[in-house]
Design a protein around this motif. Sequence first.
Motif, PDB file in Angstrom:
ATOM      1  N   HIS A  36       0.876  -1.170   0.000  1.00 20.54           N
ATOM      2  CA  HIS A  36       0.000   0.000   0.000  1.00 20.54           C
ATOM      3  C   HIS A  36       0.913   1.220   0.000  1.00 20.54           C
ATOM      4  CE1 HIS A  36      -2.837   3.064   1.405  1.00 20.54           C
ATOM      5  NE2 HIS A  36      -3.796   2.263   0.954  1.00 20.54           N
ATOM      6  N   ILE A  37       0.916   1.935  -1.150  1.00 18.10           N
ATOM      7  CA  ILE A  37       1.863   3.027  -1.360  1.00 18.10           C
ATOM      8  C   ILE A  37       1.063   4.304  -1.621  1.00 18.10           C
ATOM      9  CG2 ILE A  37       3.819   3.839  -2.748  1.00 18.10           C
ATOM     10  CD1 ILE A  37       4.171   0.860  -3.615  1.00 18.10           C
ATOM     11  N   SER A  50      -0.258  -4.204  -5.908  1.00 13.59           N
ATOM     12  CA  SER A  50      -0.112  -3.066  -5.004  1.00 13.59           C
ATOM     13  C   SER A  50      -1.213  -2.037  -5.214  1.00 13.59           C
ATOM     14  CB  SER A  50       1.256  -2.398  -5.194  1.00 13.59           C
ATOM     15  OG  SER A  50       2.293  -3.239  -4.735  1.00 13.59           O
ATOM     16  N   THR A  51      -1.439  -1.235  -4.180  1.00 14.00           N
ATOM     17  CA  THR A  51      -2.359  -0.107  -4.247  1.00 14.00           C
ATOM     18  C   THR A  51      -1.550   1.169  -4.095  1.00 14.00           C
ATOM     19  OG1 THR A  51      -4.198  -1.376  -3.302  1.00 14.00           O
ATOM     20  CG2 THR A  51      -4.324   1.028  -3.154  1.00 14.00           C
ATOM     21  N   ILE A  52      -1.606   2.010  -5.134  1.00 15.39           N
ATOM     22  CA  ILE A  52      -0.919   3.300  -5.097  1.00 15.39           C
ATOM     23  C   ILE A  52      -2.009   4.353  -5.133  1.00 15.39           C
ATOM     24  CG2 ILE A  52       0.793   4.786  -6.159  1.00 15.39           C
ATOM     25  CD1 ILE A  52       0.823   1.222  -7.241  1.00 15.39           C
ATOM     26  N   THR A  53      -2.267   4.981  -4.017  1.00 16.21           N
ATOM     27  CA  THR A  53      -3.477   5.785  -3.883  1.00 16.21           C
ATOM     28  C   THR A  53      -3.422   7.099  -4.645  1.00 16.21           C
ATOM     29  OG1 THR A  53      -2.642   6.763  -1.828  1.00 16.21           O
ATOM     30  CG2 THR A  53      -4.020   4.776  -1.646  1.00 16.21           C
ATOM     31  N   ARG A  60      -3.096  -6.667 -11.474  1.00 19.15           N
ATOM     32  CA  ARG A  60      -3.993  -6.644 -10.307  1.00 19.15           C
ATOM     33  C   ARG A  60      -3.719  -5.465  -9.384  1.00 19.15           C
ATOM     34  NH1 ARG A  60      -2.127 -11.663 -10.667  1.00 19.15           N
ATOM     35  NH2 ARG A  60      -0.820 -11.328  -8.844  1.00 19.15           N
ATOM     36  N   ALA A  61      -2.993  -4.483  -9.855  1.00 16.75           N
ATOM     37  CA  ALA A  61      -2.724  -3.295  -9.033  1.00 16.75           C
ATOM     38  C   ALA A  61      -3.915  -2.346  -9.077  1.00 16.75           C
ATOM     39  CB  ALA A  61      -1.459  -2.601  -9.518  1.00 16.75           C
ATOM     40  N   SER A  62      -3.955  -1.441  -8.113  1.00 10.45           N
ATOM     41  CA  SER A  62      -4.980  -0.400  -8.054  1.00 10.45           C
ATOM     42  C   SER A  62      -4.275   0.938  -7.902  1.00 10.45           C
ATOM     43  CB  SER A  62      -5.923  -0.647  -6.878  1.00 10.45           C
ATOM     44  OG  SER A  62      -6.892   0.374  -6.787  1.00 10.45           O
ATOM     45  N   VAL A  63      -4.569   1.860  -8.838  1.00  7.49           N
ATOM     46  CA  VAL A  63      -3.871   3.149  -8.844  1.00  7.49           C
ATOM     47  C   VAL A  63      -4.890   4.273  -8.870  1.00  7.49           C
ATOM     48  CG1 VAL A  63      -2.143   4.573  -9.995  1.00  7.49           C
ATOM     49  CG2 VAL A  63      -1.964   2.077 -10.116  1.00  7.49           C
ATOM     50  N   GLY A  64      -4.757   5.207  -7.949  1.00  2.00           N
ATOM     51  CA  GLY A  64      -5.621   6.379  -7.924  1.00  2.00           C
ATOM     52  C   GLY A  64      -4.923   7.582  -8.525  1.00  2.00           C
ATOM     53  N   SER A  65      -5.613   8.707  -8.523  1.00  4.96           N
ATOM     54  CA  SER A  65      -5.069   9.941  -9.073  1.00  4.96           C
ATOM     55  C   SER A  65      -4.476  10.787  -7.951  1.00  4.96           C
ATOM     56  CB  SER A  65      -6.161  10.739  -9.778  1.00  4.96           C
ATOM     57  OG  SER A  65      -6.722   9.996 -10.837  1.00  4.96           O
ATOM     58  N   ALA A 104      -3.781   8.756 -13.641  1.00  9.53           N
ATOM     59  CA  ALA A 104      -3.308   7.886 -12.567  1.00  9.53           C
ATOM     60  C   ALA A 104      -1.874   7.421 -12.815  1.00  9.53           C
ATOM     61  CB  ALA A 104      -4.230   6.676 -12.422  1.00  9.53           C
ATOM     62  N   VAL A 105      -1.569   7.050 -14.070  1.00 15.41           N
ATOM     63  CA  VAL A 105      -0.213   6.615 -14.429  1.00 15.41           C
ATOM     64  C   VAL A 105       0.312   7.570 -15.486  1.00 15.41           C
ATOM     65  CG1 VAL A 105       1.216   4.752 -15.349  1.00 15.41           C
ATOM     66  CG2 VAL A 105      -0.771   4.201 -13.919  1.00 15.41           C
TER      67      VAL A 105
END
Length: 518
Positions: free
Chosen positions: A119-120, A139-142, A160-165, A199-200
């Motif tokens: 969780h990053i 991983s989750t990068i918020t 399977r990662a989750s990335v927010g803005s 997000a990326v």
Amino acid sequence: MGRSRPFWRLNAAERKVWESYATGAPVDLRVSPDDDPAEGHTWGPERSVRAEVLASLLIGSEDKPGQVPGIRLAGARIVGELNLADATITARLHLLRCHMGIVSLNDARTRGLRLRNCHIRRLRAGRTTVDGLLDLDGSTITEGVRLDNAHITGQLRLTRASVGSPVVRTAERKHDLAGWGPSYTEPRHGEPVAQTSVAVWAGGLTVDGGAFLRRLHTTGGLRFIGAHFNSGLYLEGAEIAAPGSHAVYADHMQATAAELGAGFTASGTVRLRGARISGVLSFDRAVVKAPGRALHLSHMQVDELILTPESIEGDVNLAFSRIGVLLDRPDGYPRHVHLNGTTYESLRGLAVLADRLSWVSRDPEGYRPQPYEQLAAYYRRIGHETDARRVLLAKQRARRRTLKLPGRLWGRLLDLVVGYGYRPWLAALWAVLLLAAGTGVFSHWQPAKISLDETRHFNAFTYTVDLLAPVSVFEQRGAWEPVGWTQWLANGIVVAGWVLATALIAGGTRVLRPSNTS
């Protein structure tokens, strides 16, 4: 411990990391193998490791012969920002199910980096060189990932990662959007904040191995402008949510393959304008939804485009793209499709001619000749001359709707008489009908002889042929004069003959005119 420490005191967890660094032995601080790193902020000091301790080990390391140093840490709460910017890191860093804040690798050079199921808060790696694998699987990068102008010699993994803005202060939105860098300041309590739509952020990224983003989930778009994926980009099953903006913004991207299918879902525009795909670009079973343009694929070069989505809501733009093989399903397109300037070598998929004619007529800006010419050229190339003529006839009919009234009337006449030259048998049919009518009428109502001194025998068929021909062939027209109402019939046959001749010449000229479409 074998190493001097620049810290007055290490807690128990930090001491384990410090002592295991020289050999790269793993340190596992988890209570359970399935510990949720999202709850890492609740973990106590027995699982806390200061980021500056990790940075000190990685930046100040000196490898010993026979040993491979590194940090292999699981289930830890990394306190503070892990700042490795501008550093050259020769040791490995493997973190599993850790809770972290900001990780900064801007302008760094490092060996393979693994941050799996962590969780990053944010990852900054602009202009970074990774000699090996960059693994963020699960991983989750918020608050976003930044990889602009980075170079990864191995694989990029975000499966399977989750990335927010990124979250920015409203008052400083313009400045923070430009950098996401050191100028970023945390919003004060109660201060309005906003999120970017990206997000990326990976413009100019180069990945020598495959970029595996399967089942990635983002709240914000993917920005890959000018990126190079030398072993392919794989987004099967990814869910990219950027409503009202670009879900994928990848102008001038280059890749050996790009898989955006098998459950790929985008809320927002997918834009690959000017992209170069040397293999397959696939949207098979994809779902794309955007309020305006769903797929912006203009000016591309792609060896094979598979456009068989589950659904598309919004326009599709393929204008001025060069496609080797287009595998599509015409009924899968939306109401508006931009095809002006699009060229292709081969069409695959289950499509009848009527579907293709509907496909080339969906430009929202109206009639465009090039899509019809390209489709006709394709049918001619595969030996379907009849279908090619039907396409060109449909082109003339579509063009007619753009003309003024005189042009539309003349076009309708050409269509009726000879099908714009693509149906010359219509002229023969009209001639047969007129010959039959004239022969029948003039057999019963024989014209009067003009010169009584000449001895001539009247033949109704020959006389009708002479009327129908623009130039008298059998000299019957000047020898016999129709009587009564048959004069109108004779004059009508003469006019019809001229119309047929003119239409045949106009249509023949159009058919024989060289085409510029390859």
